[in-house]
Design an enzyme around this catalytic site. Structure first.
Site, PDB file in Angstrom:
ATOM      1  N   ARG A 202       0.807  -1.235   0.000  1.00 10.14           N
ATOM      2  CA  ARG A 202       0.000   0.000   0.000  1.00 10.14           C
ATOM      3  C   ARG A 202       0.835   1.279   0.000  1.00 10.14           C
ATOM      4  NH1 ARG A 202      -2.410  -3.367  -1.517  1.00 10.14           N
ATOM      5  NH2 ARG A 202      -4.175  -4.435  -0.607  1.00 10.14           N
ATOM      6  N   SER A 251     -10.561  -0.046   3.680  1.00 14.56           N
ATOM      7  CA  SER A 251      -9.818  -0.412   4.895  1.00 14.56           C
ATOM      8  C   SER A 251      -9.175   0.817   5.525  1.00 14.56           C
ATOM      9  CB  SER A 251      -8.723  -1.426   4.560  1.00 14.56           C
ATOM     10  OG  SER A 251      -9.328  -2.628   4.149  1.00 14.56           O
ATOM     11  N   GLU A 321      -4.189   3.241   6.841  1.00 19.23           N
ATOM     12  CA  GLU A 321      -4.049   3.215   5.380  1.00 19.23           C
ATOM     13  C   GLU A 321      -4.679   4.491   4.810  1.00 19.23           C
ATOM     14  OE1 GLU A 321      -4.913  -0.578   3.507  1.00 19.23           O
ATOM     15  OE2 GLU A 321      -5.803   0.440   1.788  1.00 19.23           O
TER      16      GLU A 321
HETATM   17  P1  FAD Z   1      -7.259   9.295  -3.280  1.00 23.28           P
HETATM   18  O1  FAD Z   1      -8.032   8.678  -2.175  1.00 23.28           O
HETATM   19  O2  FAD Z   1      -7.814  10.504  -3.911  1.00 23.28           O
HETATM   20  O3  FAD Z   1      -5.783   9.590  -2.764  1.00 23.28           O
HETATM   21  C1  FAD Z   1      -5.051   8.585  -2.094  1.00 23.28           C
HETATM   22  C2  FAD Z   1      -3.562   8.933  -2.204  1.00 23.28           C
HETATM   23  O4  FAD Z   1      -3.165   8.859  -3.559  1.00 23.28           O
HETATM   24  C3  FAD Z   1      -3.251  10.355  -1.759  1.00 23.28           C
HETATM   25  O5  FAD Z   1      -1.944  10.352  -1.226  1.00 23.28           O
HETATM   26  C4  FAD Z   1      -3.242  11.148  -3.048  1.00 23.28           C
HETATM   27  O6  FAD Z   1      -2.437  12.301  -2.961  1.00 23.28           O
HETATM   28  C5  FAD Z   1      -2.639  10.119  -3.985  1.00 23.28           C
HETATM   29  N1  FAD Z   1      -3.032  10.288  -5.386  1.00 23.28           N
HETATM   30  C6  FAD Z   1      -4.271  10.243  -5.918  1.00 23.28           C
HETATM   31  N2  FAD Z   1      -4.201  10.420  -7.260  1.00 23.28           N
HETATM   32  C7  FAD Z   1      -2.892  10.578  -7.548  1.00 23.28           C
HETATM   33  C8  FAD Z   1      -2.167  10.811  -8.744  1.00 23.28           C
HETATM   34  N3  FAD Z   1      -2.771  10.926  -9.941  1.00 23.28           N
HETATM   35  N4  FAD Z   1      -0.831  10.933  -8.658  1.00 23.28           N
HETATM   36  C9  FAD Z   1      -0.181  10.813  -7.488  1.00 23.28           C
HETATM   37  N5  FAD Z   1      -0.808  10.612  -6.311  1.00 23.28           N
HETATM   38  C10 FAD Z   1      -2.152  10.491  -6.353  1.00 23.28           C
HETATM   39  N6  FAD Z   1      -7.803  -0.110  -1.671  1.00 23.28           N
HETATM   40  C11 FAD Z   1      -7.118  -1.252  -1.936  1.00 23.28           C
HETATM   41  O7  FAD Z   1      -5.888  -1.211  -2.091  1.00 23.28           O
HETATM   42  N7  FAD Z   1      -7.763  -2.446  -2.059  1.00 23.28           N
HETATM   43  C12 FAD Z   1      -9.112  -2.559  -1.919  1.00 23.28           C
HETATM   44  O8  FAD Z   1      -9.643  -3.650  -2.048  1.00 23.28           O
HETATM   45  C13 FAD Z   1      -9.855  -1.370  -1.615  1.00 23.28           C
HETATM   46  N8  FAD Z   1     -11.197  -1.428  -1.449  1.00 23.28           N
HETATM   47  C14 FAD Z   1     -11.874  -0.280  -1.192  1.00 23.28           C
HETATM   48  C15 FAD Z   1     -13.267  -0.349  -1.026  1.00 23.28           C
HETATM   49  C16 FAD Z   1     -14.006   0.792  -0.759  1.00 23.28           C
HETATM   50  C17 FAD Z   1     -15.502   0.696  -0.586  1.00 23.28           C
HETATM   51  C18 FAD Z   1     -13.342   2.051  -0.674  1.00 23.28           C
HETATM   52  C19 FAD Z   1     -14.127   3.309  -0.413  1.00 23.28           C
HETATM   53  C20 FAD Z   1     -11.969   2.128  -0.821  1.00 23.28           C
HETATM   54  C21 FAD Z   1     -11.219   0.959  -1.076  1.00 23.28           C
HETATM   55  N9  FAD Z   1      -9.829   1.011  -1.226  1.00 23.28           N
HETATM   56  C22 FAD Z   1      -9.140  -0.143  -1.502  1.00 23.28           C
HETATM   57  C23 FAD Z   1      -9.095   2.275  -1.042  1.00 23.28           C
HETATM   58  C24 FAD Z   1      -8.906   3.117  -2.317  1.00 23.28           C
HETATM   59  O9  FAD Z   1      -9.909   2.830  -3.285  1.00 23.28           O
HETATM   60  C25 FAD Z   1      -7.527   2.906  -2.932  1.00 23.28           C
HETATM   61  O10 FAD Z   1      -6.496   3.241  -2.033  1.00 23.28           O
HETATM   62  C26 FAD Z   1      -7.332   3.737  -4.211  1.00 23.28           C
HETATM   63  O11 FAD Z   1      -6.144   3.345  -4.827  1.00 23.28           O
HETATM   64  C27 FAD Z   1      -7.257   5.234  -3.944  1.00 23.28           C
HETATM   65  O12 FAD Z   1      -7.314   5.901  -5.180  1.00 23.28           O
HETATM   66  P2  FAD Z   1      -7.945   7.369  -5.284  1.00 23.28           P
HETATM   67  O13 FAD Z   1      -7.840   7.810  -6.693  1.00 23.28           O
HETATM   68  O14 FAD Z   1      -9.294   7.371  -4.699  1.00 23.28           O
HETATM   69  O15 FAD Z   1      -6.929   8.166  -4.394  1.00 23.28           O
END
Ligand code: FAD
Length: 333
Positions: A202, A251, A321
């Site tokens: 992660r 999570s 996380e």
């Molecule tokens: P954000 O939440 O917007 O940001 C998260 C981090 O990424 C921040 O540090 C942000 O600055 C950075 N970031 C975002 N976009 C960029 C970019 N373009 N360049 C550089 N940095 C960036 N995660 C898992 O790993 N496995 C799972 O099974 C999982 N299941 C989930 C289920 C649910 C219902 C929910 C709500 C979340 C879940 N997640 C899971 C968490 C989440 O979806 C992941 O961590 C996902 O990768 C976050 O992406 P995001 O675009 O939403 O990032």
């Protein structure tokens, strides 16, 4: 009860929290003056960011920008370098908790021009703003296997690469070949091979100032029916085990080595633990779900309480996380 570890500061952020509110305000005004001519309506002061997150809570961004073109990125890097304005990157907001006071600086979220994908033989290339489930769906439609685990992870491709998102014993590091990035701190672009991406559980090397613009994923050809079955299984498993109807960030805690955060939280008797409008899910102990009207302070209170109880009972310091955007005590916009 022993004290819990401090909340982890959102590592993609430069928030200079010791700066006074006045100098922050001046930096925001100066950044706006630099960005307005370059970005026009794509720069939005005071934009509410709660609706852009899966928790749907938190205050506004002092400045919010959706870069589309290379020139937009250059202007953002210039504004950051010249003014020292605090900044952070937002993807689909599915792994962040935004402070009730919002973010006292510039929130950068890739615009629609970064939502694209294309197949190149057995590779998929896609833009950083592309939802990961759509990339997984695109790969499936092209008869390519390897990304099924992403079908129900609600992040953007950029966020998934940054977080090395994963499920079902697979993660982005298993498929990513190269990542095209832009450094907000030095204003340059580059292509990073997976070996240099610092992928670990992660996390990745893209933590400070690095905007993930696009990624190339190496996949394999497979029977489309088998790919669809894997995706259906992944979706069914989530519906059965996760509280998908309520706002959450997935999570909340990372799994400690050799254990599961959900097991520890449940064993500490925390299922259902509530502060204000936030509660440890009764369906999945590593999820915190919220009711309408919940605040980020409520979610933080639940996190602190869970951590303290798990530390007290098992001597394990749970690491979050979820990432925190904005500081509840020092930031007021
Ligand atoms: P954000 O939440 O917007 O940001 C998260 C981090 O990424 C921040 O540090 C942000 O600055 C950075 N970031 C975002 N976009 C960029 C970019 N373009 N360049 C550089 N940095 C960036 N995660 C898992 O790993 N496995 C799972 O099974 C999982 N299941 C989930 C289920 C649910 C219902 C929910 C709500 C979340 C879940 N997640 C899971 C968490 C989440 O979806 C992941 O961590 C996902 O990768 C976050 O992406 P995001 O675009 O939403 O990032």
């Amino acid at each position: 009860m022993s004290g819990s570890a401090p909340d982890r500061v959102h590592p993609g952020v430069d928030d200079r929290s010791n700066d006074s509110a006045t100098s922050r305000g001046e930096a925001i005004a100066a950044a706006e003056a630099i960005l307005r001519p370059a970005l026009g309506q794509r720069l939005q002061p005071g934009r509410s960011i709660a609706p852009l997150t899966s928790f749907r809570i938190g205050g506004p961004a002092a400045l919010f920008v959706e870069p589309e073109r290379e020139e937009d990125l250059a202007a953002i890097a210039r504004a950051v370098a010249l003014t020292g304005v605090p900044w952070t990157i937002l993807g689909k907001g599915s792994n962040v908790l935004v402070s009730d006071a919002g973010f006292p600086g510039l929130v950068v979220r890739l615009g629609r021009a970064h939502q694209w994908m294309e197949r190149e033989g057995t590779r998929m290339r896609a833009g950083g703003a592309m939802p990961l489930p759509r990339v997984a769906g695109g790969a499936a439609a092209a008869g390519l296997t390897g990304l099924e685990f992403g079908v129900a992870i609600p992040g953007s491709l950029g966020g998934a690469v940054r977080m090395n998102a994963g499920a079902h014993a697979r993660s982005m590091s298993d498929v990513v070949e190269t990542v095209r990035v832009f450094s907000i701190t030095d204003g340059t672009g580059s292509v990073v091979p997976a070996e240099e991406a610092g992928f670990a559980y992660r996390t990745s090397a893209f933590v400070r100032g690095t905007l993930v613009l696009e990624a190339t994923m190496a996949l394999r050809e497979a029977d489309p029916g088998t790919i669809r079955e894997l995706m259906d299984e992944a979706r069914a498993w989530r519906r059965a085990t996760q509280p998908l109807a309520e706002p959450s960030c997935g999570s909340v805690f990372k799994n400690p080595r050799g254990d599961h955060a959900a097991r520890l939280v449940e064993a500490a008797g925390c299922k259902g633990l509530t502060h204000g409008g936030a509660q440890v899910s009764t369906k999945h102990a590593n999820f915190i779900v919220t009711r309408p009207g919940a605040t980020a302070a409520d979610v933080r209170a639940v996190i602190r309480d869970v951590r303290a109880r798990v530390l007290d009972l098992f001597g394990v310091e749970l690491e979050t996380e979820v990432e925190f955007v904005g500081d509840p005590d020092t930031h007021r916009v």
